[in-house]
Motif scaffolding. Structure first.
Motif, PDB file in Angstrom:
ATOM      1  N   PRO A 134       7.129  -8.804  -7.780  1.00  0.00           N
ATOM      2  CA  PRO A 134       7.333 -10.204  -7.336  1.00  0.00           C
ATOM      3  C   PRO A 134       6.310 -10.691  -6.323  1.00  0.00           C
ATOM      4  O   PRO A 134       6.199 -11.907  -6.098  1.00  0.00           O
ATOM      5  N   LEU A 135       5.554  -9.780  -5.719  1.00  0.00           N
ATOM      6  CA  LEU A 135       4.542 -10.204  -4.735  1.00  0.00           C
ATOM      7  C   LEU A 135       3.428 -11.031  -5.376  1.00  0.00           C
ATOM      8  O   LEU A 135       2.648 -11.675  -4.658  1.00  0.00           O
ATOM      9  N   TRP A 136       3.340 -11.020  -6.700  1.00  0.00           N
ATOM     10  CA  TRP A 136       2.332 -11.811  -7.408  1.00  0.00           C
ATOM     11  C   TRP A 136       2.416 -13.291  -6.995  1.00  0.00           C
ATOM     12  O   TRP A 136       1.396 -13.968  -6.893  1.00  0.00           O
ATOM     13  N   TRP A 137       3.626 -13.775  -6.760  1.00  0.00           N
ATOM     14  CA  TRP A 137       3.820 -15.192  -6.442  1.00  0.00           C
ATOM     15  C   TRP A 137       3.617 -15.505  -4.957  1.00  0.00           C
ATOM     16  O   TRP A 137       3.722 -16.662  -4.558  1.00  0.00           O
ATOM     17  N   PHE A 138       3.323 -14.499  -4.150  1.00  0.00           N
ATOM     18  CA  PHE A 138       3.190 -14.724  -2.709  1.00  0.00           C
ATOM     19  C   PHE A 138       1.805 -14.344  -2.170  1.00  0.00           C
ATOM     20  O   PHE A 138       1.404 -14.837  -1.116  1.00  0.00           O
ATOM     21  N   ILE A 149       0.823  -1.208   0.000  1.00  0.00           N
ATOM     22  CA  ILE A 149       0.000   0.000   0.000  1.00  0.00           C
ATOM     23  C   ILE A 149       0.860   1.263   0.000  1.00  0.00           C
ATOM     24  O   ILE A 149       0.395   2.353  -0.352  1.00  0.00           O
ATOM     25  N   ILE A 150       2.117   1.139   0.380  1.00  0.00           N
ATOM     26  CA  ILE A 150       2.978   2.325   0.542  1.00  0.00           C
ATOM     27  C   ILE A 150       2.961   3.250  -0.679  1.00  0.00           C
ATOM     28  O   ILE A 150       2.838   4.474  -0.519  1.00  0.00           O
ATOM     29  N   PRO A 151       3.075   2.754  -1.937  1.00  0.00           N
ATOM     30  CA  PRO A 151       3.058   3.674  -3.079  1.00  0.00           C
ATOM     31  C   PRO A 151       1.778   4.497  -3.194  1.00  0.00           C
ATOM     32  O   PRO A 151       1.805   5.594  -3.760  1.00  0.00           O
ATOM     33  N   MET A 203      -1.659  -1.879 -10.293  1.00  0.00           N
ATOM     34  CA  MET A 203      -0.268  -1.548 -10.000  1.00  0.00           C
ATOM     35  C   MET A 203       0.494  -1.305 -11.305  1.00  0.00           C
ATOM     36  O   MET A 203       1.272  -0.342 -11.421  1.00  0.00           O
ATOM     37  N   GLY A 204       0.269  -2.160 -12.300  1.00  0.00           N
ATOM     38  CA  GLY A 204       0.914  -1.976 -13.593  1.00  0.00           C
ATOM     39  C   GLY A 204       0.472  -0.707 -14.282  1.00  0.00           C
ATOM     40  O   GLY A 204       1.282  -0.008 -14.916  1.00  0.00           O
ATOM     41  N   SER A 221       7.737   6.154  -9.489  1.00  0.00           N
ATOM     42  CA  SER A 221       7.150   5.061 -10.262  1.00  0.00           C
ATOM     43  C   SER A 221       8.019   3.810 -10.221  1.00  0.00           C
ATOM     44  O   SER A 221       7.517   2.687 -10.193  1.00  0.00           O
ATOM     45  N   LEU A 222       9.336   4.002 -10.200  1.00  0.00           N
ATOM     46  CA  LEU A 222      10.237   2.848 -10.159  1.00  0.00           C
ATOM     47  C   LEU A 222      10.124   2.089  -8.844  1.00  0.00           C
ATOM     48  O   LEU A 222      10.389   0.881  -8.780  1.00  0.00           O
ATOM     49  N   ILE A 223       9.728   2.783  -7.774  1.00  0.00           N
ATOM     50  CA  ILE A 223       9.524   2.097  -6.493  1.00  0.00           C
ATOM     51  C   ILE A 223       8.451   1.022  -6.636  1.00  0.00           C
ATOM     52  O   ILE A 223       8.534  -0.050  -6.027  1.00  0.00           O
ATOM     53  N   GLY A 224       7.428   1.300  -7.474  1.00  0.00           N
ATOM     54  CA  GLY A 224       6.356   0.325  -7.673  1.00  0.00           C
ATOM     55  C   GLY A 224       6.834  -0.975  -8.295  1.00  0.00           C
ATOM     56  O   GLY A 224       6.213  -2.028  -8.097  1.00  0.00           O
ATOM     57  N   LEU A 225       7.932  -0.926  -9.052  1.00  0.00           N
ATOM     58  CA  LEU A 225       8.449  -2.151  -9.671  1.00  0.00           C
ATOM     59  C   LEU A 225       8.893  -3.176  -8.631  1.00  0.00           C
ATOM     60  O   LEU A 225       8.916  -4.380  -8.899  1.00  0.00           O
TER      61      LEU A 225
END
Length: 553
Positions: A270-274, A29-31, A175-176, A262-266
């Motif tokens: 990887p959280l997609w897999w968790f 949620i930080i971003p 997010m994307g 915006s780069l922070i969001g990248l």
């Protein structure tokens, strides 16, 4: 028949699996804490004055006298006009020393050659790059309002998309979208293109927050949901808020600032897999095996042996009925009963005023006394005690009186600002921080209070309409801030009056503390001063019949 919470009670309430999910969702949620507020620095207006083109026939002394002073001041120069250069040139030939002549009577002209902007604080903002000042100063608040209009559109469609395609898809899809449009907006060649991309960026911004809220609420047990939605999401949103001024302090150009944010969001891809999909949503779509797989994985993570059979056929059928019951019904159902209509109007009004206050104070940071970066950090930090207090009040105190008291306190503090002498700038900042804390406090509580007012078939629709109305308030808020360019304390007066008014209006709502959530319209609490006539009672019964038919379909 057991419901979903009873069926999955064997998982426990706060095992390693739940802790991991809460950690990942709240950190992600930080971003959102800086996505909607970076305009504070990206769209700030630096000190500026009319540009004077280099002229060999004009001495430096005369160059310094070409900008008129603002009436009533000795040091503040006009930002939108200059003395006529042709007259200044002629006078400079006759009077080499400008101190020998009173130039205040010379005719003025607009800034025909553009503006010179101070770079003491910023190397560039969208205001300095595209000259959004003077006659075009309306463009800066319009840019912000357009972003929040995109948020309004996104909030209306995110729920439908989430119900259709799943919580996880919306979570990472939005997010994307945020990352993509943040990268594109740094390439904007003009203000018009910037506005277009900013609008599209707003559409994706709110979807992520809502999807994370819903996903966590559906996975966690009842006792953890309030903690997750207040302390969890709220506090990590505030962390993102506090990160914004820290990054902006070291990055003074607007394009590079947005690029880094915006780069922070990248980092979160990887959280997609968790992060798992919501088992509740999977069950509602008949994807039983996928739901069981997630539940069994959580059981393994918690060191628990799950039952051999998780869901019987009867329980699956019962869960499908429950899913149909919680689906939203047409908005028209909110106006067919006088009691529901009054509750909806009051709730929508409160949500809109809260949004005006929250975003109005946040966007007004550059107009406060003191350091902009420190003030912005404090505005974010003050939200953490607000969320903690909200969590405590929601557990122990009546909704109506506590909510009204917080709103009245916030409004009163903002109104008191008008009495503070200009030389007591620290006291003024402290009062604004108290007002901001109260508004964040009330905003956090209103989600729970509103959801408790509506019955199950109308709950999603009622909260959704109120939330949509709050987006209208955020669209209005930049123009409340613009009032400060005419009178410094005018935004505080307007927001203070609105907050006190909303505190009074809350008292007309029914109390919901320690009262079971209503499942039907007949079980709703009644607005005491709004007498329910016989026709209203008849209409209520008709509404129940209509909703029942829709549930059966």
């Amino acid at each position: 028949m057991r419901d979903y919470d009873e069926i999955t009670a064997f998982l426990g309430e706060w095992g390693p699996a739940q802790k991991l999910i809460v950690l990942l969702l709240t950190v992600s949620i930080i971003p959102n804490g800086f996505a909607g507020l970076n305009i504070i620095f990206v769209g700030d207006t630096p000190e500026h004055r009319c540009s004077i083109p280099g002229n060999p026939n004009l001495s430096q002394a005369w160059m310094n006298r070409t900008i008129p002073r603002v009436p009533g001041t000795q040091v503040q120069y006009s930002q939108c006009s200059r003395y006529r250069l042709d007259v200044i040139r002629n006078l400079s030939e006759v009077f080499p020393d400008p101190d020998l002549l009173n130039v205040s009577g010379i005719d003025e002209e607009p800034c025909l050659d553009g503006w010179d902007y101070s770079q003491d604080q910023y190397t560039s903002t969208i205001v300095s790059e595209w000259d959004l000042v003077c006659d075009d100063k309306w463009k800066e608040p319009f840019t912000t309002s357009l972003y929040y209009f995109g948020v309004l559109i996104g909030s209306g469609g995110s729920g439908v998309i989430s119900d259709r395609f799943g919580r996880k898809i919306v979570l990472f899809g939005s997010m994307g979208v945020q990352i993509l449009f943040n990268l594109l907006i740094t390439l904007s060649p003009s203000w018009e293109i910037f506005c277009l991309i900013n609008f599209l960026r707003g559409i994706g911004e709110v979807s992520y927050y809502v999807a994370a809220f819903v996903l966590g609420s559906e996975i966690l047990q009842k006792s953890i949901r309030v903690t997750y939605s207040t302390l969890g999401i709220g506090c990590f949103y505030a962390v993102g808020y506090m990160m914004l001024p820290f990054i902006a302090y070291f990055v003074r150009g607007w394009r590079m600032l947005i690029l880094i944010l915006s780069l922070i969001g990248l980092l979160y891809i990887p959280l997609w897999w968790f992060i798992p999909e919501s088992p509740r949503w999977l069950l509602s779509k008949g994807r039983v095996k996928e739901a069981e797989s997630i539940i069994r994985f959580m059981a393994k993570k918690n060191g628990i042996t799950p039952p051999t059979i998780l869901f019987t056929d009867d329980e699956l059928e019962d869960l499908n009925v429950q899913n149909k019951q919680v689906k939203s019904v047409p908005v028209a159902q909110l106006i067919k009963s006088r009691n529901i209509l009054v509750i909806t109007v009051i709730s929508a009004l409160i949500w809109m005023i809260l949004a005006i206050g929250y975003y109005g104070l946040s966007l007004n940071i550059p107009n406060l006394h003191g350091n902009d970066y420190l003030n912005c950090f404090l505005f974010g930090a003050i939200e953490i005690p607000s969320y903690i207090a909200s969590w405590l009040l929601l557990r122990k105190c009546p909704r109506r009186l506590s909510h009204a008291g917080i709103l009245a306190l916030s409004g009163g503090v903002l109104l008191f600002m008008n009495l503070i002498p200009s030389n007591l700038s620290i006291l003024s900042t402290v009062l604004v921080l108290i007002g901001k804390m109260g508004i964040a406090w009330a905003f956090c509580m209103v989600y729970v209070y509103t959801s408790e007012l509506y019955p199950t078939p109308l709950r999603n629709t009622g909260v959704g309409v109120s939330s949509m109305t709050s987006r209208t308030g955020s669209i209005i808020s930049p123009y409340i801030v613009l009032l400060g360019s005419y009178q410094e304390n005018l935004p505080f007066i307007v927001m203070g009056v609105l907050m006190v008014f909303s505190g009074i209006v809350v008292l007309f709502l029914p109390e919901t503390f320690n009262i079971p959530l209503p499942d039907t319209i007949d079980q709703m609490q009644k607005v005491k001063w709004c007498k329910c006539s016989h026709s209203d009672s008849t209409q209520t019964r008709e509404n129940n019949v209509v909703i029942l038919k829709e549930e059966m379909l």
